[in-house]
Design an enzyme around this catalytic site. Structure first.
Site, PDB file in Angstrom:
ATOM      1  N   SER A  48       0.868  -1.183   0.000  1.00 58.81           N
ATOM      2  CA  SER A  48       0.000   0.000   0.000  1.00 58.81           C
ATOM      3  C   SER A  48       0.903   1.231   0.000  1.00 58.81           C
ATOM      4  O   SER A  48       2.132   1.093   0.105  1.00 58.81           O
ATOM      5  CB  SER A  48      -0.858   0.000   1.260  1.00 58.81           C
ATOM      6  OG  SER A  48      -0.017   0.167   2.396  1.00 58.81           O
ATOM      7  N   ASP A  79      -0.424  -1.491  -4.342  1.00 59.13           N
ATOM      8  CA  ASP A  79      -1.798  -1.603  -3.846  1.00 59.13           C
ATOM      9  C   ASP A  79      -2.377  -0.192  -3.654  1.00 59.13           C
ATOM     10  O   ASP A  79      -1.626   0.795  -3.669  1.00 59.13           O
ATOM     11  CB  ASP A  79      -1.740  -2.383  -2.514  1.00 59.13           C
ATOM     12  CG  ASP A  79      -3.031  -3.089  -2.186  1.00 59.13           C
ATOM     13  OD1 ASP A  79      -3.975  -2.998  -2.968  1.00 59.13           O
ATOM     14  OD2 ASP A  79      -3.079  -3.747  -1.127  1.00 59.13           O
ATOM     15  N   HIS A  80      -3.673  -0.109  -3.443  1.00 54.93           N
ATOM     16  CA  HIS A  80      -4.401   1.160  -3.273  1.00 54.93           C
ATOM     17  C   HIS A  80      -3.566   2.437  -3.377  1.00 54.93           C
ATOM     18  O   HIS A  80      -2.959   2.879  -2.417  1.00 54.93           O
ATOM     19  CB  HIS A  80      -5.137   1.144  -1.939  1.00 54.93           C
ATOM     20  CG  HIS A  80      -6.103   0.017  -1.883  1.00 54.93           C
ATOM     21  ND1 HIS A  80      -7.331   0.064  -2.514  1.00 54.93           N
ATOM     22  CD2 HIS A  80      -5.996  -1.221  -1.342  1.00 54.93           C
ATOM     23  CE1 HIS A  80      -7.955  -1.091  -2.339  1.00 54.93           C
ATOM     24  NE2 HIS A  80      -7.165  -1.898  -1.634  1.00 54.93           N
ATOM     25  N   ASP A 101      -6.947   3.930  -6.976  1.00 54.39           N
ATOM     26  CA  ASP A 101      -8.120   3.831  -6.114  1.00 54.39           C
ATOM     27  C   ASP A 101      -8.901   5.148  -6.051  1.00 54.39           C
ATOM     28  O   ASP A 101      -8.559   6.051  -5.303  1.00 54.39           O
ATOM     29  CB  ASP A 101      -7.685   3.398  -4.712  1.00 54.39           C
ATOM     30  CG  ASP A 101      -8.879   3.115  -3.801  1.00 54.39           C
ATOM     31  OD1 ASP A 101      -9.995   3.578  -4.113  1.00 54.39           O
ATOM     32  OD2 ASP A 101      -8.694   2.434  -2.786  1.00 54.39           O
ATOM     33  N   HIS A 177     -12.487  -4.355   3.704  1.00 56.63           N
ATOM     34  CA  HIS A 177     -11.099  -4.282   4.168  1.00 56.63           C
ATOM     35  C   HIS A 177     -11.100  -4.429   5.676  1.00 56.63           C
ATOM     36  O   HIS A 177     -11.978  -3.892   6.354  1.00 56.63           O
ATOM     37  CB  HIS A 177     -10.483  -2.936   3.783  1.00 56.63           C
ATOM     38  CG  HIS A 177     -10.017  -2.889   2.367  1.00 56.63           C
ATOM     39  ND1 HIS A 177     -10.352  -1.874   1.518  1.00 56.63           N
ATOM     40  CD2 HIS A 177      -9.231  -3.731   1.655  1.00 56.63           C
ATOM     41  CE1 HIS A 177      -9.790  -2.092   0.333  1.00 56.63           C
ATOM     42  NE2 HIS A 177      -9.110  -3.220   0.389  1.00 56.63           N
ATOM     43  N   GLY A 178     -10.125  -5.143   6.202  1.00 57.69           N
ATOM     44  CA  GLY A 178     -10.058  -5.357   7.638  1.00 57.69           C
ATOM     45  C   GLY A 178     -10.918  -6.550   8.028  1.00 57.69           C
ATOM     46  O   GLY A 178     -11.529  -7.199   7.175  1.00 57.69           O
ATOM     47  N   HIS A 206     -10.704  -8.086  -2.921  1.00 55.10           N
ATOM     48  CA  HIS A 206      -9.971  -7.419  -1.839  1.00 55.10           C
ATOM     49  C   HIS A 206     -10.580  -7.772  -0.495  1.00 55.10           C
ATOM     50  O   HIS A 206     -11.729  -8.198  -0.422  1.00 55.10           O
ATOM     51  CB  HIS A 206     -10.052  -5.903  -2.025  1.00 55.10           C
ATOM     52  CG  HIS A 206      -9.163  -5.383  -3.086  1.00 55.10           C
ATOM     53  ND1 HIS A 206      -8.149  -4.497  -2.837  1.00 55.10           N
ATOM     54  CD2 HIS A 206      -9.108  -5.646  -4.416  1.00 55.10           C
ATOM     55  CE1 HIS A 206      -7.527  -4.225  -3.963  1.00 55.10           C
ATOM     56  NE2 HIS A 206      -8.086  -4.904  -4.939  1.00 55.10           N
ATOM     57  N   GLY A 207      -9.801  -7.528   0.555  1.00 57.00           N
ATOM     58  CA  GLY A 207     -10.343  -7.655   1.907  1.00 57.00           C
ATOM     59  C   GLY A 207     -10.851  -9.043   2.234  1.00 57.00           C
ATOM     60  O   GLY A 207     -11.885  -9.191   2.880  1.00 57.00           O
ATOM     61  N   THR A 231      -4.855  -8.213   6.682  1.00 56.87           N
ATOM     62  CA  THR A 231      -5.084  -8.172   8.129  1.00 56.87           C
ATOM     63  C   THR A 231      -4.650  -9.454   8.850  1.00 56.87           C
ATOM     64  O   THR A 231      -3.960  -9.389   9.872  1.00 56.87           O
ATOM     65  CB  THR A 231      -6.583  -7.900   8.418  1.00 56.87           C
ATOM     66  OG1 THR A 231      -7.008  -6.815   7.580  1.00 56.87           O
ATOM     67  CG2 THR A 231      -6.801  -7.533   9.872  1.00 56.87           C
TER      68      THR A 231
HETATM   69 ZN   LIG Z   1      -7.631  -3.733  -0.956  1.00 57.91          ZN
END
Ligand SMILES: [Zn+2]
Length: 278
Positions: A48, A79-80, A101, A177-178, A206-207, A231
């Site tokens: 990221s 990433d992002h 993003d 995400h998370g 994603h996520g 995560t």
């Molecule tokens: Zn992502």
């Protein structure tokens, strides 16, 4: 050596997904590469904006290129990336793919940003990914589902892909995400199928931390080609290092090694799942 594009095509044909794992440092990099090597599968290292600032963009690209020179199919994704400027910097540094993003912006702004990056990437061996629909922005433990989370409308997705010319598309299909403590939302498998039909390009999930193995299998069967995990890796890495510190060791290569081991276990488990290795 085959390019990332080749491996994605192969994944689509084999109905498997390539693992994308975020790292912040050289230990995380080692954990991911050793895990992929042990299973003989390609892998994508994700960084990221925050992660690439920490390890250094040129530094991580150099590590990835070194792994490739050693015959390992390891690729690097920026990433992002929240600005066109930073996406251009990443492309110039030699990443294999970049995510622009604009998911939090209006449809038009999101299209404009993605289009500009696609234009910049033309003629270079780099894939451009963009996303439509909001799935939150932080890779940590959350009490509840982040505010403003939406699902991608397939018709909008089709329009977005046609207007931008992107290579990879990240939809919002119940993923966040998370990890959500009160219970991870379920993936909308039907929506994945519908979007893939109209998209005409590979999809990226994603996520995926916190989603069950069964759900992931269904998502891969519904033709998700790349899956992002962050995560769960962060938690494993931190717990490993904590154990290392408690041991009283002062040599970083000893107390950090436990973090690497814990992270590696998670990556191996995920790669087996994504690549359908029993
Ligand atoms: Zn992502």
């Amino acid at each position: 050596m085959k390019t990332l594009r080749d491996y994605i095509k192969e994944a689509e044909e084999k109905k498997i997904a390539i693992g994308h794992f975020n790292i912040s440092d050289s230990e995380g990099f080692r954990a991911v590469v050793e895990a992929a090597k042990s299973l003989n599968v390609p892998v994508i290292i994700g960084v990221s904006e925050g992660e690439r600032d920490f390890i250094g963009l040129q530094e991580i690209v150099a590590l990835v290129l070194t792994a490739r020179e050693n015959g390992l199919p390891v690729f690097i994704n920026a990433d992002h990336t929240y600005s066109v400027e930073k996406a251009k910097v990443a492309i110039d540094a030699g990443v294999d793919s970049v995510i622009i993003d604009g998911a939090n912006k209006s449809f038009e702004e999101n299209v404009a940003m993605a289009k500009e990056v696609v234009g910049y990437a033309k003629g270079k061996e780099v894939l451009v990914e963009a996303e439509l629909g909001f799935i939150g922005q932080s890779s940590k433990m959350l009490d509840t589902v982040p505010e403003g989370v939406t699902e991608t409308n397939p018709e909008d997705a089709k329009l977005f892909i046609e207007q931008t010319g992107i290579d990879l598309f990240a939809p919002a299909v119940g993923n966040v995400h998370g990890m959500v403590k009160s219970g991870e939302p379920k993936l909308n498998i039907e929506l994945i199928k519908r979007i893939r039909e109209v998209a005409g390009i590979p999809l990226v999930l994603h996520g995926a931390s916190g989603n069950s193995a069964d759900e992931i299998r269904e998502a891969v069967d519904a033709s998700i080609s790349i899956i992002h995990i962050n995560t769960e890796l962060r938690i494993a890495y931190k717990e490993g290092i904590e154990e290392g510190l408690r041991s009283g060791e002062i040599a970083p290569y000893k107390f950090l090694a436990l973090g690497v081991e814990e992270m590696k276990k998670v990556v191996i488990e995920k790669l087996k799942l994504f690549n359908k290795i029993i």
